[in-house]
Design an enzyme around this catalytic site. Structure first.
Site, short mmCIF file in Angstrom:
data_model
loop_
_atom_site.label_atom_id
_atom_site.label_comp_id
_atom_site.label_asym_id
_atom_site.label_seq_id
_atom_site.Cartn_x
_atom_site.Cartn_y
_atom_site.Cartn_z
CD GLN A 82 36.10 16.64 90.42
OE1 GLN A 82 35.12 16.07 89.98
NE2 GLN A 82 36.39 16.66 91.70
CB SER A 83 37.77 12.64 83.85
OG SER A 83 37.22 12.05 82.70
CG ASN A 84 32.08 15.45 83.36
OD1 ASN A 84 31.61 15.46 84.48
ND2 ASN A 84 32.46 16.57 82.72
#
Ligand SMILES: Cc1ncc(COP(=O)(O)O)c(C=O)c1O
Length: 346
Positions: A82-84
């Site tokens: 879920q990397s921003n």
């Protein structure tokens, strides 16, 4: 500190808002020693460009400018499922007409799902070129280098951006943020006794510290670890701050005591929800109408709340919280932050 000689793209048109949080300050004071707590302000880096932007937007202004200067046609970066950072890097690539590829590290086993919502949904929506998933603990630099070599064999040119965009060039983004903040304090006639910031791959904390030192801003910074306790985190931040000062050409050694972080709020594991994060997310949403994310800013704010309750801040100290963004992942944890799914108690 002269940053003007570094190539920079601009992804945000205005300084991010610097605002007081009177209702949140009041609610927090009620649970602090003697009913007195700090006067809290917020810098809204969740409102940076490449919407919904966050701290990576500032780093990417310098990193993408460097990629373009080197003639790259593809950005290669890495992060968690879920990397921003991956999502904002992809947005920058799309805006610049570049391709973008990710190496995703499954830090929590089986956490990568191709139909996931939140940031992962946006990876697909914005058209990531390729995602390679590797197990937790893999050598990410090597995996990204393999992607670059694959492109080279096709006559293309990849530009590798390290995890979180945290190297000396990326850190310039937060040195620039220090300058923006200094100007805002002057314009708004406000000063701070302390700044609280998240500390992960360390470009934000280290870059900001370099900017404070290089611009003679004598306000202590406290980093709240999002994946490490101080013994492991502080050396990373120190190295990052020093790398930024060295790149800018400021002949200064970062004092070891200027690097301060706190741990104890990221557990049980990076990205796994805990009860203090849930309290922080709910409290800010219900007092100021400002949203935090469960992986980073919720835990960082939990750290600030914890420090206030321990009496770490002097009563009436003015404390600035740097909101670093990350909101899309909130949607991947809706039941947890609404208290409908069990979370770990710290
Ligand atoms: C929303 C958010 N806040 C804070 C951080 C931590 O910042 P840094 O990696 O620069 O230490 C991140 C990193 O991904 C993030 O996405």
């Amino acid at each position: 500190m002269d940053l003007s000689r570094f190539p920079r793209r601009r992804y945000t048109t205005h300084p991010t808002p610097l605002e007081p949080m009177p209702r949140f300050s009041q609610a927090l004071a009620a649970s602090c020693p003697g009913g007195q707590g700090p006067e809290l302000w917020i810098k809204r880096d969740d409102m940076l460009g490449l919407f919904p932007g966050g701290n990576k937007t500032r780093k990417l202004e310098f990193l993408v400018a460097d990629a373009l200067a080197q003639g790259a046609d593809t950005l290669i970066t890495c992060g968690a499922p879920q990397s921003n950072h991956c999502r904002i890097t992809l947005a920058a690539a799309v805006k610049e007409g570049l391709k973008c590829r990710f190496v995703i590290e499954e830090r929590v086993p089986h956490s990568f799902h191709d139909d996931a919502s939140g940031n992962h949904f946006m990876f697909r929506l914005m058209g990531v070129e390729a995602i390679t998933v590797v197990p937790g603990g893999s050598n990410m630099a090597q995996a990204m280098q393999a992607e670059a070599e694959l492109l080279m064999a096709q006559g293309r040119k990849g530009y590798i951006i390290p995890g979180g965009g945290s190297n000396a060039i990326g850190g310039l983004g937060y040195a620039a943020c220090a300058q923006e903040l200094q100007q805002q304090c002057f314009d708004q006639g406000v000063s701070f006794d302390r700044v609280v910031v998240g500390s992960g791959s360390s470009g934000t904390h280290g870059g900001l510290l370099a900017g404070f030192l290089g611009n003679h801003i004598q306000v202590p910074i406290v980093g709240v670890g999002v994946s490490r306790d101080p013994a492991d985190q502080e050396p990373l931040v120190h190295r990052e701050a020093q790398a930024v000062l060295d790149l800018v050409g400021i002949p200064m050694t970062v004092p070891r005591e200027a690097v301060v972080s706190v741990g104890g709020y990221w557990q049980p594991k990076y990205s796994i929800p805990n009860d203090k994060m849930v309290e922080a997310v709910q409290m800010l949403a219900r007092t100021e109408g400002i949203l935090l994310d469960p992986v980073y800013t919720g835990k960082i704010m939990a750290g600030l709340i914890g420090l206030a309750r321990q009496g770490f801040f002097k009563p009436q100290e003015r404390v600035l919280f740097l909101h670093t963004g990350g909101l899309p992942s909130l949607h991947a944890y809706e039941n947890e932050v609404l208290g409908k799914a069990p979370v770990v108690k710290l």
